[in-house]
Design a protein around this motif. Structure first.
Motif, mmCIF file in Angstrom:
data_model
loop_
_atom_site.group_PDB
_atom_site.id
_atom_site.type_symbol
_atom_site.label_atom_id
_atom_site.label_comp_id
_atom_site.label_asym_id
_atom_site.label_seq_id
_atom_site.Cartn_x
_atom_site.Cartn_y
_atom_site.Cartn_z
ATOM 1 N N UNK A 98 -5.921 -0.162 5.468
ATOM 2 C CA UNK A 98 -6.244 0.361 6.785
ATOM 3 C C UNK A 98 -6.493 1.853 6.664
ATOM 4 N N UNK A 99 -7.472 2.355 7.412
ATOM 5 C CA UNK A 99 -7.816 3.767 7.389
ATOM 6 C C UNK A 99 -7.406 4.389 8.715
ATOM 7 N N UNK A 100 -6.798 5.570 8.628
ATOM 8 C CA UNK A 100 -6.245 6.221 9.807
ATOM 9 C C UNK A 100 -7.113 7.374 10.297
ATOM 10 N N UNK A 101 -7.038 7.619 11.588
ATOM 11 C CA UNK A 101 -7.603 8.817 12.166
ATOM 12 C C UNK A 101 -6.637 9.981 12.034
ATOM 13 N N UNK A 102 -7.033 11.127 12.589
ATOM 14 C CA UNK A 102 -6.217 12.338 12.481
ATOM 15 C C UNK A 102 -4.994 12.302 13.387
ATOM 16 N N UNK A 103 -4.998 11.418 14.350
ATOM 17 C CA UNK A 103 -3.855 11.296 15.247
ATOM 18 C C UNK A 103 -3.963 12.191 16.471
ATOM 19 N N UNK A 143 -9.204 -1.618 9.954
ATOM 20 C CA UNK A 143 -9.481 -2.255 8.665
ATOM 21 C C UNK A 143 -10.562 -3.293 8.875
ATOM 22 N N UNK A 172 0.626 17.112 10.597
ATOM 23 C CA UNK A 172 -0.393 17.172 11.646
ATOM 24 C C UNK A 172 -1.687 16.449 11.269
ATOM 25 N N UNK A 173 -1.630 15.570 10.265
ATOM 26 C CA UNK A 173 -2.791 14.749 9.916
ATOM 27 C C UNK A 173 -2.398 13.285 9.879
ATOM 28 N N UNK A 174 -3.393 12.408 9.902
ATOM 29 C CA UNK A 174 -3.107 10.989 9.757
ATOM 30 C C UNK A 174 -2.854 10.632 8.298
ATOM 31 N N UNK A 175 -2.176 9.510 8.038
ATOM 32 C CA UNK A 175 -1.948 9.067 6.661
ATOM 33 C C UNK A 175 -3.268 8.779 5.956
ATOM 34 N N UNK A 192 -1.174 7.354 16.316
ATOM 35 C CA UNK A 192 -2.142 7.147 15.237
ATOM 36 C C UNK A 192 -2.942 5.874 15.478
ATOM 37 N N UNK A 248 -3.150 -9.378 8.594
ATOM 38 C CA UNK A 248 -3.226 -7.914 8.462
ATOM 39 C C UNK A 248 -2.122 -7.190 9.224
ATOM 40 N N UNK A 293 0.725 -4.823 9.371
ATOM 41 C CA UNK A 293 1.032 -3.728 8.456
ATOM 42 C C UNK A 293 2.308 -3.027 8.901
ATOM 43 N N UNK A 305 0.838 -1.190 0.000
ATOM 44 C CA UNK A 305 0.000 0.000 0.000
ATOM 45 C C UNK A 305 0.878 1.247 0.000
ATOM 46 N N UNK A 334 0.552 5.358 1.158
ATOM 47 C CA UNK A 334 -0.196 6.354 1.905
ATOM 48 C C UNK A 334 0.449 7.706 1.700
ATOM 49 N N UNK A 351 -5.522 -0.824 14.970
ATOM 50 C CA UNK A 351 -4.082 -0.654 15.186
ATOM 51 C C UNK A 351 -3.821 0.645 15.950
#
Lengths: 111, 115
Positions: free
Chosen positions: B104-109, B95, A41-44, B91, A97, A99, A34, A36, B33
């Motif tokens: 996998x999808x991430x939050x803003x942290x 998923x 200051x943001x998430x991936x 973070x 999974x 990662x 993958x 990203x 995660x």
């Protein structure tokens, strides 16, 4: 031991040209890869992925190539745009999974 | 569009204090995660849950860090006591699949600063 390596810390490209980001891995158990994109200051944010049974996956301006024999993948962005300027992370997934991420490459697209 | 929610966004704490982070994954996502990212490095896995069970916490400093996902939905990561070296972005990601690879999808942290 780094299982996913991005050897170029940064890359600078002119707007409209192609950006090529590279990634190498060492673990043969990785079977899903993958890319990203991350702003400060943001998430991936997920960009594009590829399964180990394929050698290419394309989504608009983004194409990922996988060379399993060389344990190498690359992300091509064409044409590059100033909004593409960000940190790009390569990640690899194995069974269950799990990662694992590379250290990232900073892409700067100059207008 | 469904998102991973994290709070707080920013946290400043003194060393030796306790701090906690909260994550609410995308509804229905079985895998959750927690990653730590230090500036200039890639995200490093701290703990991975499948439903309410821990499947990997090999990199979690268990003398001071703990994580739980009691009902298999939201999760809390705690540090006690915090140390200066814990300053980083924390973070959370989720998923959807069980045993099948997917993104996998991430939050803003949460940006933690320990002073």
């Amino acid at each position: 031991d780094q299982q996913v390596k991005q050897n170029s810390p940064s890359l600078s490209v002119q707007e409209g040209r192609i950006s090529i980001l590279n990634c190498d891995y060492t673990n043969s158990m990785f079977d899903y890869f993958l890319w990203y994109k991350k702003y400060p200051a943001e998430g991936p944010t997920f960009l594009i992925s590829i399964s180990s049974i394929k050698d290419k996956n394309e989504d608009g301006r983004f194409t990922v190539f996988l060379n399993k024999s060389a344990k190498h993948l690359s992300l091509h962005i064409v044409p590059s745009q100033p909004g593409d300027s960000a940190v790009y992370f390569c990640a690899a997934m194995s069974y269950g999974n799990k990662l694992v991420f590379g250290a990232g490459t900073i892409l700067r697209v100059k207008s | 569009e469904a998102e991973v929610a994290q709070s707080p966004r920013y946290k400043i704490t003194e060393k030796s204090q306790a701090v906690a982070f909260w994550c609410d994954p995308i509804s229905g996502h079985a895998t959750l995660y927690w990653y730590r990212q230090i500036l200039g490095q890639g995200p490093e896995l701290l703990v991975q849950f499948q439903d309410e069970s821990v499947v990997d916490d090999s990199q979690l400093p268990k003398d001071r860090f703990s994580a739980e996902r009691l009902k298999g939905v939201d999760s809390t990561l705690k540090i006690q006591p915090a140390e200066l070296g814990d300053s980083a972005m924390y973070l959370c990601a989720s998923s959807s699949t069980r045993g099948v690879n997917t993104e996998a999808f991430f939050g803003q942290g949460t940006r933690l600063t320990v002073v």
